[in-house]
Enzyme design. Structure first.
Site: not given
Length: 287
Positions: A200, A208, A46, A206, A203
């Site tokens: 995730s 796509e 990260y 927000f 998903g």
């Protein structure tokens, strides 16, 4: 192994996202702990191998009992970047690499041990016996307390678990990505009475403008007023409804978002509303 009901993800705290200062990291840690969220999810890669140190430096200055928090990290991905001279992105699960990766994570996080170490992604070249040997050394030296995997199929989980006992599989689950409901990974966790973790969890809803998200939004327009909740809270409740007792990882860098998710943790969708969301996700009614 005890985890908090929501796991706080740190992936976007550093240069891959908000690029927080040390004091801002401390405020997020303080908010999380105040809300009873004591588990923090990391990975060595990260922030191009910098976010663990950002967290560790900030945490080390706080008067917090290490036993009151749980630190998760992952290893195994070799990612070319300005901080590493790898020639190609690949996976390395040799004993030497696992041991050295953990030592570096411990140094960066300013801690003597990890509560949980995850193999980040499955590799075609992974040798379960060699991974088990590394895990055994880490446990014997008290550097890691528990072990798991991330993004593994059910058969890949079995391959490693047969050589060394695992406690979880951290996989992608969201309203947009429901494969785990059908591919056996959640069934396996339930059979073994283990809690899976989900990354995730929002998903791409927000981010796509897809036909799938248009269908989902129509259902959410109906459900949000009914439950007095925001879209993100309904999406979280969709995951938590599953009987596998999924532990969601919330990848936010804002204290107010952590607080809102914690406040709506007990939101329980009615069964028919859950299936309305599933139908919107897949684009057809269940058979």
């Amino acid at each position: 192994m005890k985890f908090s009901p929501i796991i706080v993800g740190t992936m976007r705290w550093g240069i891959w996202g908000a690029n927080l200062s040390g004091r801002e990291v401390q405020r997020l840690i303080e908010t999380s702990l105040y809300l009873g969220l004591s588990t923090f999810d990391h990975a060595d890669i990260y922030g191009n191998y910098t976010t663990e140190k950002l967290f560790g430096d900030a945490f080390s200055e706080m008067k917090i009992n290490r036993e009151e928090v749980q630190l998760i990290s992952k290893c195994g991905i070799e990612m070319p970047c300005e901080n590493r001279d790898f020639k190609v992105k690949s996976y390395n699960y040799s004993k030497e690499h696992i041991l050295s990766s953990v030592d570096k994570s411990l140094e960066n996080l300013r801690t003597d041990y990890l509560d949980l170490l995850l193999i980040h992604r499955p590799s075609p070249l992974m040798n379960p016996e060699e991974i088990a040997e590394a895990f055994g050394i880490l446990r014997e030296r008290h550097k890691v307390r528990h072990f798991g995997v991330s993004n593994f199929s059910a058969s890949q989980f079995d391959l490693i678990d047969d050589a060394f006992p695992l406690v979880t599989n951290q996989i992608e689950i969201s309203i947009n990505h429901t494969d785990a409901f059908y591919d056996g990974t959640l069934d396996q966790m339930m059979l073994r009475k283990l809690q899976p973790m989900a990354w995730s969890v929002m998903g791409n809803f927000f981010t796509e403008n897809s036909v799938q998200n248009f269908r989902i939004r129509k259902v959410l327009d109906e459900l949000c007023p009914k439950y007095g909740a925001e879209e993100s809270h309904i999406l979280l409740a969709f995951i938590l409804k599953h009987p596998a007792r999924i532990l969601p990882i919330i990848g936010t860098s804002k204290s107010e978002n952590i607080r809102k998710f914690r406040d709506f943790l007990s939101l329980n969708l009615e069964r028919e509303d859950w299936f309305k969301l599933l139908e919107a996700s897949v684009g057809k009614e269940v058979k």
